[in-house]
Design a protein around this motif. Sequence first.
Motif, PDB file in Angstrom:
ATOM      1  N   LYS A 306      72.902  -2.281  50.691  1.00 23.03           N
ATOM      2  CA  LYS A 306      72.070  -1.486  51.599  1.00 23.03           C
ATOM      3  C   LYS A 306      73.011  -0.471  52.231  1.00 23.03           C
ATOM      4  N   PHE A 345      65.796   1.619  50.056  1.00 24.15           N
ATOM      5  CA  PHE A 345      65.146   1.542  51.368  1.00 24.15           C
ATOM      6  C   PHE A 345      65.958   2.368  52.367  1.00 24.15           C
ATOM      7  N   ASP A 384      57.455  -0.226  54.414  1.00 19.62           N
ATOM      8  CA  ASP A 384      58.260  -1.406  54.711  1.00 19.62           C
ATOM      9  C   ASP A 384      57.461  -2.705  54.711  1.00 19.62           C
ATOM     10  N   PHE A 385      57.136  -3.244  53.554  1.00 18.89           N
ATOM     11  CA  PHE A 385      56.583  -4.604  53.473  1.00 18.89           C
ATOM     12  C   PHE A 385      55.352  -4.835  54.358  1.00 18.89           C
ATOM     13  N   TYR A 413      55.760  -9.398  58.330  1.00 19.15           N
ATOM     14  CA  TYR A 413      54.650  -8.565  58.811  1.00 19.15           C
ATOM     15  C   TYR A 413      53.292  -9.206  58.540  1.00 19.15           C
TER      16      TYR A 413
HETATM   17  C1  BDP Z   1      62.880  -4.420  57.640  1.00 25.09           C
HETATM   18  C2  BDP Z   1      63.347  -5.599  58.438  1.00 25.09           C
HETATM   19  C3  BDP Z   1      64.846  -5.585  58.659  1.00 25.09           C
HETATM   20  C4  BDP Z   1      65.556  -5.400  57.327  1.00 25.09           C
HETATM   21  C5  BDP Z   1      65.021  -4.171  56.621  1.00 25.09           C
HETATM   22  C6  BDP Z   1      65.617  -4.015  55.229  1.00 25.09           C
HETATM   23  O1  BDP Z   1      62.700  -5.573  59.698  1.00 25.09           O
HETATM   24  O2  BDP Z   1      65.203  -6.797  59.283  1.00 25.09           O
HETATM   25  O3  BDP Z   1      66.931  -5.286  57.516  1.00 25.09           O
HETATM   26  O4  BDP Z   1      63.628  -4.286  56.457  1.00 25.09           O
HETATM   27  O5  BDP Z   1      64.888  -4.289  54.271  1.00 25.09           O
HETATM   28  O6  BDP Z   1      61.543  -4.630  57.286  1.00 25.09           O
HETATM   29  O7  BDP Z   1      66.755  -3.613  55.078  1.00 25.09           O
END
Ligand code: BDP
Length: 720
Positions: A306, A345, A384-385, A413
């Motif tokens: 990341k 991301f 985001d998810f 979520y």
């Molecule tokens: C978000 C989360 C966070 C993660 C981030 C990710 O809240 O804790 O670090 O995604 O995927 O949804 O890097």
Amino acid sequence: MRVERFMSGLALILLALVGAGVAHAEDGYALWLRYRPVGQTWDARYTAAATQLVPAGGSATITAATSELNRGLRGMLGAVPGQAASVSRDGAILYGTPANSRVIAALDLPLKGLGNDGFVIRSVRVNGHRATVIAANSDVGVLYGVFRFLERMETREPLAGVDVRDAPKLKLRMLNHWDNLDRHVERGYAGLSLWDWFTLPEWKAPRYTDYARANASIGINGTVLNNVNANPDILRPRFLKKVAALADVFRPYGIHVYLSANFGAPVAIGGLKTADPLDPKVQAWWKAKADEIYRLIPDFGGFLVKANSEGQPGPQDYHRTHAQGANMLAAALKPHGGIVIWRAFVYSAQNSEDRAKQAYSEFKPLDGKFADNVMVQVKNGPIDFQPREPFHPLFGAMPHTPLMMEVEITKEYLGFNTHLAYLGTMWAEVLDTDTWQHGQGTTVARVLEDGKGTGLTGMAGVSNIGNDRDWTGSEFDQANWYAFGRLAWNPQGSAEAIARDWTKMTWGENPQMVDAIVGMMMESREAVVNYMTPLGLAHQMATGHHHGPGPWVHNLSRPEWNPVYYNRADANGIGFDRSATGSDAIAQYAPHVAALFGSLNTVPDKDLLWFHHVPWTYRMRSGQTLWDSLIDHYDKGVATVAQMQRTWALLKPYIDKQRFDEETAFMEIQHHDALWWRNASIAYFQSLSKLPLPAGHAEPPHDLRYYEAIKTPYAPGQAE
Ligand code: BDP
């Protein structure tokens, strides 16, 4: 005398316990590998098909297969068949590779094209005896076949005349653990991290083996042990020894270990002044680090990264691209056969572009610029998810880059561990969607199955596993771990068929009960969408922990952290205009898809407010106003939960007490939370729309201030 009496008393109590069915008391530890007695109908049939174990080869993997067969058959049939070197009676189970067994080789099974992980299970005749052969090209394939064989018994499929030939459609089927070194799990709702770093490497807890068994049973073959927000310390020698110990436990089960690497590690732990990917000292540092890792773990999988996302260091800190960063790490891993999984991301702290567009803007120009041992890992949706998002536009836009899809198994979520939400339907919805990349039929699943010439294909799931006795914090969340494995094996699989198999293995075979539970599961995720974020809304959760509603939140430092950024609700209407008149995010999709989403005439209702800003009085295709429809959806969500509660209550006679009671309590929490979401959301939106609720729908019992004041500061799983 006294002792004797005590002993016989104890024996009596024990007998009584077993007899009274307390042996059935379950705490969820066994997952879907419960191996309960099959009962009269099946006992004779299965016993006749499992009289003798004939393993071929003596690897640790074959040993694991034998011990799983013993465990499964002892549990389901009450006895363990003897082991033999060759088939000498009817009902033998012969398992191995043609390389290790002349008998299997002579059967001339259709193993070609099944790769390393595929297998054949077939009823055959060997030495004049009826036998079942479980064969593959590798021992891991054999192990997968053995698990499938046991699953057939657990789901009460006949063994006579069995003929199964199967292979995974994706090469990498991975869990991503967001586990920190102090055992806190980011977005974890099932206790602490399984990895007890403090007692590793000396103590290899038996639970690590059970973790590997569970994963192998559904084909998962990779695990990233640590959080993507990565502590560089994991790369220090002290931790690498611990990582190696886990890799040793997982190896027989075909599971490769990967690590999240912090891009700034050369500075943080390497004593360098820079982490610039073009600096030769940085390149040398990573090369030496990779060499060191492979000395300890010869089959190490690689790094997950990341970078330049939510404060993580990355190549852009040195004005380099994501591709330059990824390729530098890839070069270090390449001689060892390792890969880099680079996350897409990203959204910038400065950029004011619609957040939903940013990953595409960043990565699309890099298509074709990544080394051939790099995969780009893309979340299922562009934000985001969320409970529902349209598919990520990158899936239709990277013809030269192998893409891995990342889904979140842990329900950050979707109500944590206390809301029942079966995610198989959500992932299948994305996988089945057509990107139209190469004309009709280029579904997301097909995009994932295409390694773009590298042979690299895969799917990753952010794990929901912790050290809670039941692993996932609730029984029903085990289904999401299971469904992830099944869909990573076959992204074109059916969410309902998966739910059905899981239900039979987890709760029992009674057909009415199975139908009832599968029914609940199949509508559960839509219920969450309805009571949290209906009609295309997203990111309405409270700040930080994301527990409960916060649609009014507007004061966080970055605009795209605020729910109001996503709902854009005001006196006139609601929704994010991503059409050509708005942020034009639709232009990131293939023309056919852009046209579908871009027009109010064709956009599916479920995505309406994701792509369009419409007046409260907008007429839906149903004839209802948007406002009335919104209220309907919130209430439908709550009503579905109430219906699930009623269904569940009827199942009491069929389900062991502890598991029944826990889910009953969790559904109460879910119902309460669903009402909270419904009332708080309506109170906020009504403060803007000023419209009355449609007839038959109750006003929220409190005013907006009441809901705004609710705080849950100790909600679990927060990012630290
Ligand atoms: C978000 C989360 C966070 C993660 C981030 C990710 O809240 O804790 O670090 O995604 O995927 O949804 O890097």
